[in-house]
Design a protein around this motif. Structure first.
Motif, short mmCIF file in Angstrom:
data_model
loop_
_atom_site.label_atom_id
_atom_site.label_comp_id
_atom_site.label_asym_id
_atom_site.label_seq_id
_atom_site.Cartn_x
_atom_site.Cartn_y
_atom_site.Cartn_z
N VAL A 1 -15.74 14.32 -6.94
CA VAL A 1 -16.94 14.83 -6.27
C VAL A 1 -17.68 13.64 -5.67
O VAL A 1 -17.79 12.59 -6.29
CB VAL A 1 -17.85 15.58 -7.26
N SER A 2 -18.14 13.80 -4.45
CA SER A 2 -18.81 12.70 -3.75
C SER A 2 -20.04 12.21 -4.49
O SER A 2 -20.72 12.99 -5.17
CB SER A 2 -19.25 13.17 -2.35
N PRO A 3 -20.37 10.93 -4.34
CA PRO A 3 -21.66 10.45 -4.82
C PRO A 3 -22.77 10.94 -3.90
O PRO A 3 -22.58 11.08 -2.70
CB PRO A 3 -21.52 8.92 -4.74
N PHE A 4 -23.94 11.23 -4.49
CA PHE A 4 -25.07 11.72 -3.70
C PHE A 4 -26.28 10.83 -3.93
O PHE A 4 -26.46 10.26 -5.02
CB PHE A 4 -25.41 13.16 -4.10
N ALA A 5 -27.12 10.72 -2.92
CA ALA A 5 -28.34 9.93 -3.03
C ALA A 5 -29.38 10.69 -3.85
O ALA A 5 -29.36 11.92 -3.92
CB ALA A 5 -28.90 9.63 -1.64
N ASP A 6 -30.31 9.93 -4.46
CA ASP A 6 -31.42 10.60 -5.14
C ASP A 6 -32.64 10.61 -4.21
O ASP A 6 -32.62 10.03 -3.12
CB ASP A 6 -31.74 9.97 -6.49
N LEU A 7 -33.69 11.28 -4.66
CA LEU A 7 -34.85 11.50 -3.79
C LEU A 7 -35.52 10.19 -3.39
O LEU A 7 -35.94 10.01 -2.25
CB LEU A 7 -35.86 12.42 -4.50
N ALA B 1 -14.30 25.73 3.40
CA ALA B 1 -14.82 26.35 4.61
C ALA B 1 -15.98 25.57 5.21
O ALA B 1 -16.20 25.60 6.43
CB ALA B 1 -15.26 27.79 4.31
N LEU B 2 -16.71 24.86 4.39
CA LEU B 2 -17.82 24.04 4.85
C LEU B 2 -17.37 22.64 5.31
O LEU B 2 -18.16 21.88 5.85
CB LEU B 2 -18.87 23.88 3.74
N GLY B 3 -16.10 22.31 5.06
CA GLY B 3 -15.64 20.95 5.33
C GLY B 3 -16.17 19.96 4.33
O GLY B 3 -16.33 18.78 4.62
N GLU B 4 -16.44 20.44 3.11
CA GLU B 4 -17.09 19.62 2.08
C GLU B 4 -16.13 19.18 0.98
O GLU B 4 -16.58 18.72 -0.06
CB GLU B 4 -18.25 20.41 1.45
N THR B 5 -14.83 19.31 1.19
CA THR B 5 -13.90 18.84 0.16
C THR B 5 -13.84 17.32 0.17
O THR B 5 -14.20 16.67 1.15
CB THR B 5 -12.50 19.44 0.38
N ASN B 6 -13.37 16.77 -0.92
CA ASN B 6 -13.53 15.35 -1.23
C ASN B 6 -12.93 14.44 -0.16
O ASN B 6 -11.77 14.59 0.23
CB ASN B 6 -12.88 15.06 -2.58
N ALA B 7 -13.72 13.46 0.29
CA ALA B 7 -13.24 12.45 1.22
C ALA B 7 -13.72 11.07 0.78
O ALA B 7 -13.99 10.20 1.61
CB ALA B 7 -13.71 12.76 2.64
N VAL B 8 -13.84 10.87 -0.53
CA VAL B 8 -14.23 9.56 -1.05
C VAL B 8 -13.10 8.58 -0.80
O VAL B 8 -11.93 8.86 -1.09
CB VAL B 8 -14.55 9.64 -2.56
#
Length: 320
Positions: free
Chosen positions: A176-182, A220-227
């Motif tokens: 799962v991709s890393p995500f930024a925090d607020l 469908a969203l193009g959100e599969t893993n690309a790390v």
């Protein structure tokens, strides 16, 4: 010095573009997720009296956000997506679309008075650079609005795959991709030179009865893993099966609750007419006067206690 401006490649942008290209024929099936965040972004336009005439829908997939902007009376809207197939779909539905990478925008300075991006910028390696380009593409006093997945998104999926891979192979790979925090989001807006920057976050929970329905939405969203660091040979069938089983084990009443944490960014291209912070010492009202108490010289410990007591008395009086 060599390497001083090198950007760390967290994501394989070529692979991400390929997966968005494949998703172009599937994206309508996951449109409810996009529609929810797009509607919330569009509602943010109600918070300003500014009327916009030239808008860019950045990372627009099949043009959903562009259509919402046109429905709000914006006469000129361009949709841009890194995948040519997505851009073609957007052109068919909203008229103007280009294939353009968020990391290398092809627009002249001041081309737009509004830039909106719905769930796309979290795949950018050089996010500070992309935000700077967005600000430059805006005319002075132009508005930037964006949503992106933030820290906590897909947390049960991340945990299930980490545990499953450790159990089956004894190792782990980023599934799962890393995500930024607020805090990162707010700081990036300031770093890019936006005026009046605001970042806030909310969680949208989507319920699934089948983990594979979630995986289908992500495709469908193009959100599969690309790390970029992903070991693509290590996802064994046994790992997938164990991860799916772990997700099913966490279901309540047969429902798997998946959090999508949405960070919303707002910033304005600087302009002389915008509010400026007051200079230090320019206040016309003293705190002691507002609280109805006595101001003490610095170093006298009773000043804070006196002010706090006065404020407490006022709050108590309001309650009674």
């Amino acid at each position: 010095m060599p390497g001083m401006n090198t950007v760390m490649e967290v994501f394989d942008r070529k692979l991400h573009r390929k997966r968005r290209e494949r998703a172009a024929r599937l994206v309508a099936s996951a449109e409810p997720i996009l529609a929810e965040t797009a509607a919330r972004l569009a509602d943010r336009l109600d918070d300003t009296t500014r009327r916009f005439t030239r808008a860019l829908d950045l990372g627009g997939r099949h043009g959903l956000m562009a259509r919402l902007l046109r429905a709000r009376g914006i006469p000129f809207v361009v949709s841009a997506d890194p995948a040519p197939a997505m851009a073609r779909r957007a052109a068919a539905s909203c008229g103007r679309a280009v294939a353009a990478d968020e990391e290398a925008l092809p627009f002249a300075p001041g081309s737009f008075d509004l830039v909106v991006s719905n769930l796309s910028l979290h795949w950018v390696n050089d996010l500070p650079g992309a935000l700077l380009q967005i600000r430059q593409a805006l005319e002075p006093d132009g508005l930037f609005l964006a949503t992106l997945w933030a820290l906590g998104t897909l947390a049960p999926v991340r945990e299930a795959f980490l545990a499953a891979e450790a159990e089956v192979t004894g190792g782990a790979s980023p599934r799962v991709s890393p995500f930024a925090d607020l805090r990162d989001c707010a700081a990036l807006l300031q770093r890019a030179g936006f005026a009046l920057p605001v970042a806030d976050v909310e969680t949208i929970t989507v319920e699934y009865r089948d983990p594979f329905a979630l995986f289908a939405d992500l495709r469908a969203l193009g959100e599969t893993n690309a790390v970029a660091a992903l070991n693509r040979t290590s996802l064994r069938r046994a790992v997938l099966g164990r991860a799916v089983a772990r997700l099913a084990e966490g279901a309540r009443g047969g429902v798997i609750a998946i959090p999508f944490v949405v960070a919303t960014l707002t910033g304005w291209a600087p302009h002389a007419s915008q509010p400026k912070p007051l200079a230090p010492g320019s206040a016309r009202l003293r705190l002691a006067d507002a609280l109805g108490t006595v101001e003490h010289a610095a170093g006298q410990g009773s000043a804070c206690a006196t002010a706090a007591a006065a404020l407490g008395d006022r709050l108590q009086a309001k309650r009674t």
